[in-house]
Design an enzyme around this catalytic site. Structure first.
Site, PDB file in Angstrom:
ATOM      1  N   LYS A 136      33.914  38.892  27.737  1.00 17.17           N
ATOM      2  CA  LYS A 136      33.987  39.448  29.089  1.00 17.17           C
ATOM      3  C   LYS A 136      33.162  40.723  29.199  1.00 17.17           C
ATOM      4  O   LYS A 136      33.102  41.526  28.260  1.00 17.17           O
ATOM      5  CB  LYS A 136      35.462  39.722  29.424  1.00 17.17           C
ATOM      6  CG  LYS A 136      35.719  40.226  30.833  1.00 17.17           C
ATOM      7  CD  LYS A 136      37.210  40.444  31.048  1.00 17.17           C
ATOM      8  CE  LYS A 136      37.530  40.912  32.465  1.00 17.17           C
ATOM      9  NZ  LYS A 136      38.986  41.032  32.685  1.00 17.17           N
ATOM     10  N   SER A 211      40.458  38.766  36.663  1.00 19.63           N
ATOM     11  CA  SER A 211      39.103  39.279  36.612  1.00 19.63           C
ATOM     12  C   SER A 211      38.251  38.667  35.495  1.00 19.63           C
ATOM     13  O   SER A 211      37.038  38.889  35.455  1.00 19.63           O
ATOM     14  CB  SER A 211      39.145  40.799  36.441  1.00 19.63           C
ATOM     15  OG  SER A 211      39.805  41.164  35.231  1.00 19.63           O
ATOM     16  N   GLY A 233      47.443  42.004  35.075  1.00 21.56           N
ATOM     17  CA  GLY A 233      48.134  41.507  36.254  1.00 21.56           C
ATOM     18  C   GLY A 233      47.939  40.003  36.415  1.00 21.56           C
ATOM     19  O   GLY A 233      48.376  39.399  37.394  1.00 21.56           O
ATOM     20  N   GLY A 234      47.253  39.423  35.407  1.00 22.28           N
ATOM     21  CA  GLY A 234      46.988  37.988  35.453  1.00 22.28           C
ATOM     22  C   GLY A 234      45.538  37.651  35.205  1.00 22.28           C
ATOM     23  O   GLY A 234      45.119  36.504  35.372  1.00 22.28           O
ATOM     24  N   SER A 235      44.739  38.625  34.758  1.00 20.80           N
ATOM     25  CA  SER A 235      43.287  38.453  34.675  1.00 20.80           C
ATOM     26  C   SER A 235      42.812  37.460  33.631  1.00 20.80           C
ATOM     27  O   SER A 235      41.671  37.022  33.659  1.00 20.80           O
ATOM     28  CB  SER A 235      42.614  39.806  34.438  1.00 20.80           C
ATOM     29  OG  SER A 235      42.822  40.653  35.540  1.00 20.80           O
TER      30      SER A 235
END
Length: 573
Positions: A136, A211, A233-235
């Protein structure tokens, strides 16, 4: 007629300011163009590298190499039956195809070809010897930018690899590309002004999630066998669920975050984590085995020295599993609810015990812990990140809230409460806090965690089965639906290891049932979410598998059980 001197000076000053602003903006656009040109050159380099390899090795079956699961591929690489260059260039070729189709890659790490040549000379072979891996954007790689989608971060190559990348290299893995992210990382879509929108490989009109959206698209499309992202948060979990693959968000400090750039520096309320993404659970387990080694613990002494626990992962003991179908904040889509129900039955039929778990006060968790925790300074740090940037439109509401004074937020929150309770709560949560209020918030979060664990232990649970937002939303919808992160954000607040496993596809019946979807608040967000779910027949839907802190091996064991039962049902094992 003579122009008064003060007026002339004011006019000249105004003209000079406009000229300086125009010049600055032109300079920023020049940097964007240069970055896009570098991205294009990267793809050309990939194309040329693959072409050279194909000319030299015309008989290599890239398709058969790409079909191998990671454990089998790794075994063949380590025993010498499969040359590393065959694997590397097979994945470079497939990654190039996915980059062309989905715009998921921002940069080709050309030094990976040098690492590939040196890999043959390695004495002791690491568990990931010869495995090409994707990284990433926000995870530092020496000599390359970590932009987070910000122009100000262009042309600022990192001085050294993050600890994660260092350990990967020592285990023989070959980082070969960096992947796209949304600007600032505070989004579960994947778009920024520099590199543009990334598309879902399963359906180009859908978001790949974020993200870690570039990773999701690349791994989901088969262009990387193992990818690495972050989750605040869920990325990790959104891209995995939206693109039909698996991911693991570990406990926040199980893997090193040294050299990983966060979305909001210094905030501790919503715990970030680094984790892997792959097509199957066994690949995630192999990855964690490789990473949880002495190199990880010595390079970052803040990481607890906990090697991978094989006994827990390989156990076949029946599990005591908590479950819930909804959090009573974000109404699940019909497919989400069905995914949990069907999984519950499969697990019960396999001899496990399923126990209902009741969630309460999720709205308080979303507004008071997540939003207030992330923006405890009223959004000042968030605003600072965007200073001097060209575009902020995708973050319109957050910008407006961050710029508004506390008194205005308080007044508007009071006015909106009877008509738009969720908007009222967001306004209230975005107020700047005093130090005393931040300490009080941290204490409240700690108490919430203790209470949640007490409820978990009272029910004698091993793990938890939970819904995961899905199917993939249309492009542009995640930016309008920030409130829909409730299912994932909970486990960042609690800092529990959480994995995602795809378990079903949206059916025609799910689509018909969606016509009656109204949501729990029946507000603009609920109506928008119904539209975002619409037209999704055939797209994957996942569940979340959760364990207590530091129990990644148990989480993976549960994920493997879920995956195996789904494959048996589909007649694939």
């Amino acid at each position: 007629m003579r122009v008064p001197l003060p007026a002339l000076l004011c006019g000249s000053a105004g003209l000079l300011l406009l000229l300086l602003r125009w010049r600055r903006r032109r300079g920023l656009w020049k940097k964007v163009r240069q970055a896009r040109q570098r991205q294009e050159r990267s793809l050309v380099q990939m194309q040329m590298a693959v072409q050279r390899f194909r000319e030299q090795h015309p008989s290599v079956s890239m398709v058969s190499i790409l079909s191998l699961p990671l454990p089998e591929l790794s075994k063949k690489l380590r025993d010498g039956s499969l040359p590393p260059e065959h694997v590397f260039y097979s994945y470079v070729g497939k990654a190039l195809q996915m980059a062309t189709e989905t715009n998921c890659i921002t940069e080709y790490l050309q030094e990976s070809e040098t690492q590939l040549r040196k890999a043959k000379l390695a004495g002791k072979l690491g568990l990931l010897y010869g495995v090409p891996v994707s990284i990433k954007d926000s995870i530092n790689c020496q000599g390359h930018d970590s932009t987070l989608g910000f122009i100000k971060n262009l042309n600022k190559p990192m001085a050294e690899d993050s600890v994660l990348v260092q350990v990967l290299r020592r285990q023989g893995a070959i980082p070969f590309v960096k992947t796209n992210v949304p600007q600032s990382l505070i989004s579960y879509d994947c778009k920024n002004l520099i590199f543009g929108q990334t598309f879902n490989p399963l359906l180009y009109t859908r978001s790949p999630g974020g993200s870690s959206g570039g990773e999701g698209a690349l791994v989901g499309g088969g262009g990387s066998i193992l990818g690495f992202g972050t989750d605040v948060g869920g990325s990790l979990r959104f891209p995995a669920a939206f693109c039909g693959i698996c991911a693991l968000k570990p406990t926040g400090n199980r893997l090193s975050k040294k050299g990983v750039i966060p979305s909001v520096l210094g905030q501790k309320a919503v715990v970030a984590a680094v984790g892997p993404m792959a097509k199957d659970v066994e690949s995630l387990a192999l990855c964690m085995r490789a990473l949880l080694c002495e190199d990880m613990f010595s390079l970052d002494s803040t990481v607890p020295p906990l090697p991978f626990n094989e006994e827990v992962y390989c156990s076949t003991q029946p599990l005591h599993i908590g479950y819930y179908e909804t959090d009573f904040f974000t109404m699940p889509s019909p497919a989400m609810r069905r995914a949990v129900r069907e999984m519950k039955k499969l697990l019960e039929d396999a001899g496990h015990t399923l126990v209902p778990f009741e969630l309460t006060n999720v709205d308080h968790m979303v507004f008071d812990f997540c939003i207030r925790g992330m923006f405890a300074d009223g959004g000042a740090s968030f605003l600072k990140k965007f200073k001097g940037e060209l575009e902020k439109s995708s973050m319109g509401l957050l910008f407006w809230l961050a710029k508004s004074p506390n008194w205005l937020k308080t007044v508007l929150s009071w006015i909106a409460k009877p008509f738009m309770p969720r908007f009222s709560s967001i306004l209230r949560s975005m107020r700047a806090n005093t130090v005393d209020e931040v300490w009080s918030l941290q204490h409240e979060i700690e108490e919430f965690c203790h209470q949640f664990i007490a409820q978990w232990k009272k029910l004698n649970l091993d793990v938890m089965l939970c819904p995961m937002l899905g199917p993939a939303l249309g492009i542009g919808y995640p930016g309008k639906l920030s409130v829909a992160v409730s299912y994932t954000m909970l486990y960042n607040i609690l800092d529990f290891p959480t994995g995602v496993v795809p378990v079903t596809l949206v059916t025609d019946e799910d689509e018909d049932e969606l016509k009656g979807y109204q949501g729990y608040f029946r507000d603009w967000w609920d109506r928008t979410l119904a539209k975002a779910f619409h037209g999704s027949v055939g797209l994957p839907v996942a569940v979340q598998c959760v364990a207590l802190p530091w129990q990644e091996e148990l989480c993976l064991r549960f994920m493997k059980e879920v995956e195996t039962l789904v494959l048996k049902t589909d007649g694939l094992v």
